[in-house]
Write an enzyme that holds these catalytic residues in place. Sequence first.
Site, mmCIF file in Angstrom:
data_model
loop_
_atom_site.group_PDB
_atom_site.id
_atom_site.type_symbol
_atom_site.label_atom_id
_atom_site.label_comp_id
_atom_site.label_asym_id
_atom_site.label_seq_id
_atom_site.Cartn_x
_atom_site.Cartn_y
_atom_site.Cartn_z
ATOM 1 N N SER A 219 8.318 4.537 -8.241
ATOM 2 C CA SER A 219 7.074 3.809 -8.524
ATOM 3 C C SER A 219 7.048 3.302 -9.951
ATOM 4 O O SER A 219 6.645 2.169 -10.205
ATOM 5 C CB SER A 219 5.858 4.713 -8.323
ATOM 6 N N ALA B 214 0.812 -1.212 0.000
ATOM 7 C CA ALA B 214 0.000 0.000 0.000
ATOM 8 C C ALA B 214 0.846 1.263 0.000
ATOM 9 O O ALA B 214 0.408 2.312 -0.426
ATOM 10 C CB ALA B 214 -0.928 -0.001 1.207
ATOM 11 N N GLY B 215 2.091 1.159 0.481
ATOM 12 C CA GLY B 215 2.932 2.355 0.581
ATOM 13 C C GLY B 215 3.439 2.814 -0.774
ATOM 14 O O GLY B 215 3.458 2.055 -1.737
ATOM 15 N N CYS B 216 3.833 4.103 -0.855
ATOM 16 C CA CYS B 216 4.355 4.649 -2.110
ATOM 17 C C CYS B 216 5.820 4.263 -2.323
ATOM 18 O O CYS B 216 6.297 4.226 -3.440
ATOM 19 C CB CYS B 216 4.251 6.168 -2.124
ATOM 20 N N VAL B 217 6.538 4.048 -1.247
ATOM 21 C CA VAL B 217 7.981 3.780 -1.384
ATOM 22 C C VAL B 217 8.331 2.460 -0.706
ATOM 23 O O VAL B 217 8.037 2.289 0.465
ATOM 24 C CB VAL B 217 8.813 4.903 -0.745
#
Lengths: 104, 177
Positions: B45, A101-104
């Site tokens: 990302s 779920a985290g961006c990093v």
Amino acid sequence: MSTTMLAGREIHVDGEGFLTEYDEWDESLALELATQIGVEMTPEHWDVIRFLRSDFAQTGQTATTRRVQAVGGVPVKQQFALFPKKPGKKMSYIAGLPKPAGCV
Amino acid sequence: MTDVETRPAIVPDFGDDEETDRKLVIICSKGNLDMAYPGLILANSALGEGIQVDLFFTFWGFDMITKDRQTKLKFSPVGNTAMHLPVGGRMPQWLSPFPGMTWVATKMMKKQIDDLGVPPVDEFLDQIVASGGRLWACRMSADMQKLTMADLRDDVEDIITAADFMDLSEGAQTLFI
């Protein structure tokens, strides 16, 4: 809710095929999940998958690639080699966990 | 009766079979701590989704890849009307240029970033390069600041011109930050 048949048993999955009942997972199922996405499991793969499972048990969240390196000790470069192109998603799929779920 | 539907094996499509030519080029032009992160997070990302990423550093963005500066990026509340105080309310603009404010604000922001498990700029770039991202430096900025490859991170590919950048960014989605 959907179910699908893998490793001779019925498992609960979301629309994409990720497990939704994390207790239905075991290592024989992981082998089958890996085969489904063309990953051949080696001891290095197992290190990552076992770390994800134990980390999830403690934190309730799927570790990101960053955390697999920082806490699990597997360098990001190696993660890309083991689970090509999309390591975060592939690792969590084989570990029977939700996508990170985290961006990093 | 059951509300559970059984179908043949559902397997995620990770798009491995499709040859994607999706490419992202991110121009990093800022040297403030807060403005270093948008490019780093998006680059990271994108790489994790199998997208090719090139980062092009120009002007103040050079501080992100200059060896003796990349760990010293600062955040200043000056001119930032979106700066909120931990105790609530906005920081008054007359207060933000006071001596020591940049130090305090930088310290606070670094802690917030660290609390989220997000790495400092230099480590974040290590991770991006390990994930297959490439770093490029701008020729004019290097000349203006009298910097050479020796001053930059060892993993910077090269110092390139604006014309080289056109080749690099051909067919790519380009972000200017």
